[in-house]
Motif scaffolding. Structure first.
Motif, mmCIF file in Angstrom:
data_model
loop_
_atom_site.group_PDB
_atom_site.id
_atom_site.type_symbol
_atom_site.label_atom_id
_atom_site.label_comp_id
_atom_site.label_asym_id
_atom_site.label_seq_id
_atom_site.Cartn_x
_atom_site.Cartn_y
_atom_site.Cartn_z
ATOM 1 N N ILE A 164 49.559 -32.393 43.420
ATOM 2 C CA ILE A 164 50.452 -31.459 44.104
ATOM 3 C C ILE A 164 50.930 -32.047 45.427
ATOM 4 C CG2 ILE A 164 50.576 -29.179 45.198
ATOM 5 C CD1 ILE A 164 48.610 -28.231 42.972
ATOM 6 N N ASP A 165 50.043 -32.754 46.144
ATOM 7 C CA ASP A 165 50.453 -33.422 47.391
ATOM 8 C C ASP A 165 51.594 -34.397 47.137
ATOM 9 O OD1 ASP A 165 48.902 -32.275 49.346
ATOM 10 O OD2 ASP A 165 47.348 -33.821 49.302
ATOM 11 N N TYR A 166 51.447 -35.228 46.101
ATOM 12 C CA TYR A 166 52.493 -36.209 45.792
ATOM 13 C C TYR A 166 53.784 -35.514 45.364
ATOM 14 C CZ TYR A 166 49.375 -40.191 46.212
ATOM 15 O OH TYR A 166 48.529 -41.136 46.700
ATOM 16 N N LEU A 167 53.675 -34.483 44.540
ATOM 17 C CA LEU A 167 54.874 -33.767 44.094
ATOM 18 C C LEU A 167 55.606 -33.118 45.266
ATOM 19 C CD1 LEU A 167 53.653 -32.134 40.764
ATOM 20 C CD2 LEU A 167 55.444 -33.879 41.033
ATOM 21 N N MET A 168 54.866 -32.558 46.210
ATOM 22 C CA MET A 168 55.504 -31.928 47.370
ATOM 23 C C MET A 168 56.205 -32.968 48.247
ATOM 24 S SD MET A 168 52.680 -28.953 48.278
ATOM 25 C CE MET A 168 52.961 -29.099 49.991
ATOM 26 N N ALA A 169 55.541 -34.093 48.500
ATOM 27 C CA ALA A 169 56.144 -35.133 49.346
ATOM 28 C C ALA A 169 57.371 -35.737 48.669
ATOM 29 C CB ALA A 169 55.119 -36.215 49.655
ATOM 30 N N TRP A 170 57.227 -36.108 47.404
ATOM 31 C CA TRP A 170 58.363 -36.692 46.685
ATOM 32 C C TRP A 170 59.460 -35.657 46.471
ATOM 33 C CZ3 TRP A 170 59.926 -41.447 45.918
ATOM 34 C CH2 TRP A 170 59.008 -42.489 46.063
ATOM 35 N N GLY A 171 59.091 -34.395 46.298
ATOM 36 C CA GLY A 171 60.100 -33.343 46.150
ATOM 37 C C GLY A 171 60.988 -33.244 47.371
ATOM 38 N N LEU A 172 60.388 -33.382 48.553
ATOM 39 C CA LEU A 172 61.170 -33.356 49.783
ATOM 40 C C LEU A 172 62.124 -34.553 49.853
ATOM 41 C CD1 LEU A 172 61.690 -32.030 52.537
ATOM 42 C CD2 LEU A 172 59.842 -33.448 53.454
ATOM 43 N N VAL A 173 61.613 -35.744 49.538
ATOM 44 C CA VAL A 173 62.451 -36.953 49.550
ATOM 45 C C VAL A 173 63.589 -36.819 48.536
ATOM 46 C CG1 VAL A 173 62.472 -39.434 49.016
ATOM 47 C CG2 VAL A 173 60.614 -38.466 50.384
ATOM 48 N N ILE A 174 63.263 -36.358 47.343
ATOM 49 C CA ILE A 174 64.260 -36.215 46.279
ATOM 50 C C ILE A 174 65.334 -35.205 46.680
ATOM 51 C CG2 ILE A 174 64.573 -35.343 43.915
ATOM 52 C CD1 ILE A 174 61.798 -36.704 43.313
ATOM 53 N N ALA A 175 64.921 -34.084 47.272
ATOM 54 C CA ALA A 175 65.897 -33.072 47.705
ATOM 55 C C ALA A 175 66.848 -33.641 48.759
ATOM 56 C CB ALA A 175 65.169 -31.851 48.258
ATOM 57 N N VAL A 176 66.333 -34.423 49.688
ATOM 58 C CA VAL A 176 67.180 -35.015 50.730
ATOM 59 C C VAL A 176 68.158 -36.012 50.119
ATOM 60 C CG1 VAL A 176 67.140 -36.550 52.746
ATOM 61 C CG2 VAL A 176 65.575 -34.618 52.629
ATOM 62 N N VAL A 177 67.672 -36.847 49.213
ATOM 63 C CA VAL A 177 68.534 -37.862 48.596
ATOM 64 C C VAL A 177 69.625 -37.211 47.753
ATOM 65 C CG1 VAL A 177 68.570 -39.753 46.919
ATOM 66 C CG2 VAL A 177 66.813 -39.691 48.672
ATOM 67 N N TRP A 178 69.274 -36.204 46.966
ATOM 68 C CA TRP A 178 70.288 -35.507 46.156
ATOM 69 C C TRP A 178 71.285 -34.780 47.049
ATOM 70 C CZ3 TRP A 178 71.650 -35.868 41.179
ATOM 71 C CH2 TRP A 178 70.761 -36.495 40.303
ATOM 72 N N GLY A 179 70.775 -34.165 48.133
ATOM 73 C CA GLY A 179 71.673 -33.479 49.071
ATOM 74 C C GLY A 179 72.633 -34.446 49.745
ATOM 75 N N ALA A 180 72.123 -35.611 50.145
ATOM 76 C CA ALA A 180 72.986 -36.619 50.775
ATOM 77 C C ALA A 180 74.039 -37.122 49.797
ATOM 78 C CB ALA A 180 72.142 -37.779 51.299
ATOM 79 N N ALA A 181 73.644 -37.341 48.539
ATOM 80 C CA ALA A 181 74.608 -37.809 47.532
ATOM 81 C C ALA A 181 75.659 -36.738 47.256
ATOM 82 C CB ALA A 181 73.877 -38.185 46.248
ATOM 83 N N ALA A 182 75.230 -35.486 47.207
ATOM 84 C CA ALA A 182 76.185 -34.400 46.974
ATOM 85 C C ALA A 182 77.155 -34.277 48.147
ATOM 86 C CB ALA A 182 75.443 -33.081 46.769
ATOM 87 N N TRP A 183 76.663 -34.417 49.368
ATOM 88 C CA TRP A 183 77.530 -34.345 50.535
ATOM 89 C C TRP A 183 78.514 -35.517 50.555
ATOM 90 C CZ3 TRP A 183 78.012 -37.873 54.534
ATOM 91 C CH2 TRP A 183 78.840 -37.465 55.584
ATOM 92 N N ALA A 184 77.993 -36.734 50.286
ATOM 93 C CA ALA A 184 78.865 -37.920 50.314
ATOM 94 C C ALA A 184 79.943 -37.838 49.237
ATOM 95 C CB ALA A 184 78.038 -39.191 50.132
#
Length: 156
Positions: free
Chosen positions: A6-26
């Motif tokens: 769960i620790d890994y999923l939460m940390a990677w989930g945050l990174v993944i959300a930021v990367v997808w958000g940045a790609a969507a914005w760009a």
């Protein structure tokens, strides 16, 4: 092991959300207007790759961590083994223990787990045992504190 997963999923989930958000914005009209065409066509590759990497790490790392991290408490020594690629074995004489603490983070509290922290005066002599059931961590802390008091070693 669920705690680590769960620790890994939460940390990677945050990174993944930021990367997808940045790609969507760009890729949006309000995003980066000077993007070359070849980059715009490949804009979603990094988020997909990072998502795949995050899922792989979240699946493999907790199992690997469970296999390599060990602990044992004998009558006079606390033994812990940690490390991913290079291993570290730590032997803490019970007579040198100064404090024994138990702690719970929010996720540990939710899962009914605790971390046992064994401290000595040495910077290298302290040890953590994570992911223990609360009652076991509490019982071990009491036993170690009692043994440390009984074996009290004057380390001066």
């Amino acid at each position: 092991m669920a705690h680590w997963a769960i620790d890994y999923l939460m940390a990677w989930g945050l990174v993944i959300a930021v990367v997808w958000g940045a790609a969507a914005w760009a890729g949006s009209d309000a995003g980066w207007s000077g993007m070359p065409g070849w980059l715009a066509d490949r804009l979603w590759w990094p988020p997909i790759a990072i998502t795949a990497l995050g899922l792989l790490v979240s699946a493999v790392a907790p199992v690997w961590r469970y296999r390599v991290h060990r602990w044992e408490i004998s009558a006079d020594v606390v033994y812990t083994r940690t490390g991913w690629f290079s291993r570290e074995w730590l032997l803490v004489p019970v007579g040198r223990i100064q404090t024994v603490d138990t702690g719970q983070g929010p996720l540990e509290r939710l899962l009914g787990l605790a971390t046992l922290e064994i401290n000595t005066a040495s910077h290298a002599g302290s040890s953590l045992v994570a992911g223990l059931p609360v009652d076991l961590a509490t019982r071990l802390a009491e036993q170690l504190a009692h043994r440390a008091h009984t074996l009290g070693d004057d380390a001066t």
